[in-house]
Design an enzyme around this catalytic site. Structure first.
Site, mmCIF file in Angstrom:
data_model
loop_
_atom_site.group_PDB
_atom_site.id
_atom_site.type_symbol
_atom_site.label_atom_id
_atom_site.label_comp_id
_atom_site.label_asym_id
_atom_site.label_seq_id
_atom_site.Cartn_x
_atom_site.Cartn_y
_atom_site.Cartn_z
ATOM 1 N N ASN A 9 0.807 -1.220 0.000
ATOM 2 C CA ASN A 9 0.000 0.000 0.000
ATOM 3 C C ASN A 9 0.844 1.278 0.000
ATOM 4 O OD1 ASN A 9 0.877 -0.251 2.620
ATOM 5 N ND2 ASN A 9 -1.083 0.226 3.564
ATOM 6 N N CYS A 10 2.151 1.156 -0.123
ATOM 7 C CA CYS A 10 3.048 2.312 -0.214
ATOM 8 C C CYS A 10 2.911 2.927 -1.610
ATOM 9 C CB CYS A 10 4.483 1.854 0.041
ATOM 10 S SG CYS A 10 5.740 3.098 -0.313
ATOM 11 N N ASP A 11 2.705 4.229 -1.681
ATOM 12 C CA ASP A 11 2.511 4.897 -2.974
ATOM 13 C C ASP A 11 3.706 4.734 -3.905
ATOM 14 O OD1 ASP A 11 -0.045 5.737 -2.340
ATOM 15 O OD2 ASP A 11 0.609 7.709 -1.625
#
Length: 114
Positions: A9-11
């Site tokens: 979920n890290c951009d």
């Protein structure tokens, strides 16, 4: 074989994965949280690059550390902290054989995957 390490979920990891898929680069994704830290070559990264490059000193996780931890940081303490809190590791990390690349920049990825 290319392995991309990070947190799904890290951009920045999302951007890297999108770039790899758009450029039809085959890779394996290792999520620090879901897949665990057991097979992550963290000690090798620290030995080769030093904690200053492996840890993300702009992250929320870094800011949450107390000043004593930050000032006394070395490879050994960085390894212990990163194993406890994988979000301290600069993401994404891409490996290909013995080569390692931290972070995401399209130009760097284009050179790295060739």
């Amino acid at each position: 074989m290319i392995t991309l390490y990070g947190i799904k979920n890290c951009d920045t990891v999302k951007k890297a994965r999108k770039w790899l898929e758009q450029n039809k680069v085959e890779y394996t994704f290792h999520d620090f949280r879901e897949d665990g830290m057991g097979s992550v070559p963290l000690a090798q990264w620290l030995e080769a690059f030093g904690w200053e490059q492996v840890l993300n000193r702009r992250s929320t996780s870094w800011r949450a550390l107390d000043e004593t931890q930050k000032k006394g940081m070395d490879n050994s303490s960085a390894q212990a902290l990163a194993l406890e809190t994988p979000t301290l590791i600069k993401r994404p990390v891409m490996t290909k054989g013995a080569e390692t690349l931290f972070g995401f920049k399209a130009d760097s990825y284009a050179s790295f995957v060739q």
